[in-house]
Design a protein around this motif. Structure first.
Motif, PDB file in Angstrom:
ATOM      1  N   UNK A  85      66.028  10.574  39.937  1.00 19.31           N
ATOM      2  CA  UNK A  85      67.395  10.410  40.895  1.00 19.31           C
ATOM      3  C   UNK A  85      67.500  11.926  41.344  1.00 19.31           C
ATOM      4  N   UNK A  86      67.421  12.872  40.175  1.00 15.81           N
ATOM      5  CA  UNK A  86      67.584  14.275  40.668  1.00 15.81           C
ATOM      6  C   UNK A  86      66.624  14.885  41.968  1.00 15.81           C
ATOM      7  N   UNK A  87      65.208  14.425  41.527  1.00 17.20           N
ATOM      8  CA  UNK A  87      64.485  14.827  42.608  1.00 17.20           C
ATOM      9  C   UNK A  87      64.639  14.215  44.113  1.00 17.20           C
ATOM     10  N   UNK A  88      65.030  12.760  44.128  1.00 20.11           N
ATOM     11  CA  UNK A  88      65.653  12.031  45.256  1.00 20.11           C
ATOM     12  C   UNK A  88      66.704  12.770  45.885  1.00 20.11           C
ATOM     13  N   UNK A  98      61.471  22.904  53.389  1.00 17.56           N
ATOM     14  CA  UNK A  98      61.945  23.751  52.311  1.00 17.56           C
ATOM     15  C   UNK A  98      61.492  23.453  50.823  1.00 17.56           C
ATOM     16  N   UNK A  99      61.602  24.179  50.063  1.00 17.08           N
ATOM     17  CA  UNK A  99      61.210  23.957  48.759  1.00 17.08           C
ATOM     18  C   UNK A  99      62.019  23.358  47.735  1.00 17.08           C
ATOM     19  N   UNK A 100      61.317  22.377  46.835  1.00 15.36           N
ATOM     20  CA  UNK A 100      62.070  21.592  45.952  1.00 15.36           C
ATOM     21  C   UNK A 100      61.178  21.970  44.750  1.00 15.36           C
ATOM     22  N   UNK A 101      61.722  22.596  43.538  1.00 16.13           N
ATOM     23  CA  UNK A 101      60.823  22.819  42.171  1.00 16.13           C
ATOM     24  C   UNK A 101      61.413  22.016  41.165  1.00 16.13           C
ATOM     25  N   UNK A 102      60.105  21.487  40.466  1.00 15.28           N
ATOM     26  CA  UNK A 102      60.286  20.647  39.309  1.00 15.28           C
ATOM     27  C   UNK A 102      59.808  21.488  38.220  1.00 15.28           C
ATOM     28  N   UNK A 116      65.621  20.572  38.152  1.00 13.42           N
ATOM     29  CA  UNK A 116      65.235  20.169  39.424  1.00 13.42           C
ATOM     30  C   UNK A 116      65.912  21.341  40.332  1.00 13.42           C
ATOM     31  N   UNK A 117      65.112  22.256  41.197  1.00 10.89           N
ATOM     32  CA  UNK A 117      65.970  23.317  41.888  1.00 10.89           C
ATOM     33  C   UNK A 117      65.370  22.855  43.317  1.00 10.89           C
ATOM     34  N   UNK A 118      66.732  22.923  44.205  1.00 11.64           N
ATOM     35  CA  UNK A 118      66.214  22.997  45.972  1.00 11.64           C
ATOM     36  C   UNK A 118      66.816  23.999  46.564  1.00 11.64           C
ATOM     37  N   UNK A 177      70.819  24.007  45.159  1.00 14.26           N
ATOM     38  CA  UNK A 177      71.282  23.437  43.826  1.00 14.26           C
ATOM     39  C   UNK A 177      70.126  23.470  42.746  1.00 14.26           C
ATOM     40  N   UNK A 178      70.566  23.658  41.463  1.00 21.89           N
ATOM     41  CA  UNK A 178      69.728  23.760  40.277  1.00 21.89           C
ATOM     42  C   UNK A 178      70.438  22.511  39.220  1.00 21.89           C
ATOM     43  N   UNK A 179      69.730  21.189  39.012  1.00 19.60           N
ATOM     44  CA  UNK A 179      70.275  20.397  37.948  1.00 19.60           C
ATOM     45  C   UNK A 179      69.166  20.630  36.910  1.00 19.60           C
TER      46      UNK A 179
END
Length: 185
Positions: A85-88, A98-102, A116-118, A177-179
């Motif tokens: 959910x957070x990744x989606x 752009x970058x998404x970091x898990x 999850x940081x985007x 954002x970072x969750x």
């Protein structure tokens, strides 16, 4: 006619997702969604979601930051659902390229965590306090194209809460954002 069929199909799929999400929350609220905890390595779990995300969404740069095992007793399927959910959401609100970091890690208090940081649009400060509320959507997110009903983060929050944890959100408009899922020890 083809355009109408496509629109009807898309709306039916959206309604199906909405009903599934509502049923999940209703079952959870009534205690009919039992957890099945077992020893789990969160690093392996985050690696699986990272690999899936890279295959499903090649438009973003997916980064994995999980250098060491992070042991946790949890329901791995539920935690994976919350991480998806957070990744989606990150992918939905992050421009292509752009970058998404898990990330998996243990915080200074010793709690196992997933983050999850985007580099997406971010969340307004006044909206951040409400993003885990059911049906809440910030103004910038209330478009038909995004397709959500404002239930995904509520579901992720429910899952994390059932693991004696909490969700943290840090967001900066226009930066990202970072969750972070902080799970119970």
């Amino acid at each position: 006619r083809d355009e109408a069929i496509t629109a009807i199909r898309a709306e039916a799929e959206r309604m199906n997702r909405l009903v599934e999400q509502l049923l999940f929350l209703a079952r959870g609220d009534s205690g009919r969604t039992p957890l099945q905890p077992k020893p789990t390595d969160l690093t392996e779990l985050v690696r699986e979601v990272w690999e899936e995300s890279r295959m499903i969404d090649p438009d973003h740069q997916w980064v994995l930051d999980a250098p060491q095992p992070v042991p946790c007793t949890c329901d791995p399927d539920m935690i994976k659902q919350a991480l998806r959910i957070l990744s989606d959401n990150a992918a939905k609100y992050t421009p292509a390229g752009k970058t998404i970091t898990l990330r998996s890690f243990v915080n200074p208090e010793g709690s196992p965590c997933l983050a999850v940081r985007d580099e997406g649009i971010g969340i307004k400060t006044e909206d951040a306090a409400h993003v885990f509320d059911r049906f809440y959507r910030s103004d910038r997110a209330r478009t038909r194209q995004s397709g959500g009903a404002g239930l995904g983060l509520a579901i992720a929050n429910w899952i994390v809460t059932q693991h004696n944890g909490h969700l943290e959100v840090y967001s900066w408009e226009g930066i990202g954002s970072r969750f972070t899922m902080v799970l119970g020890k």
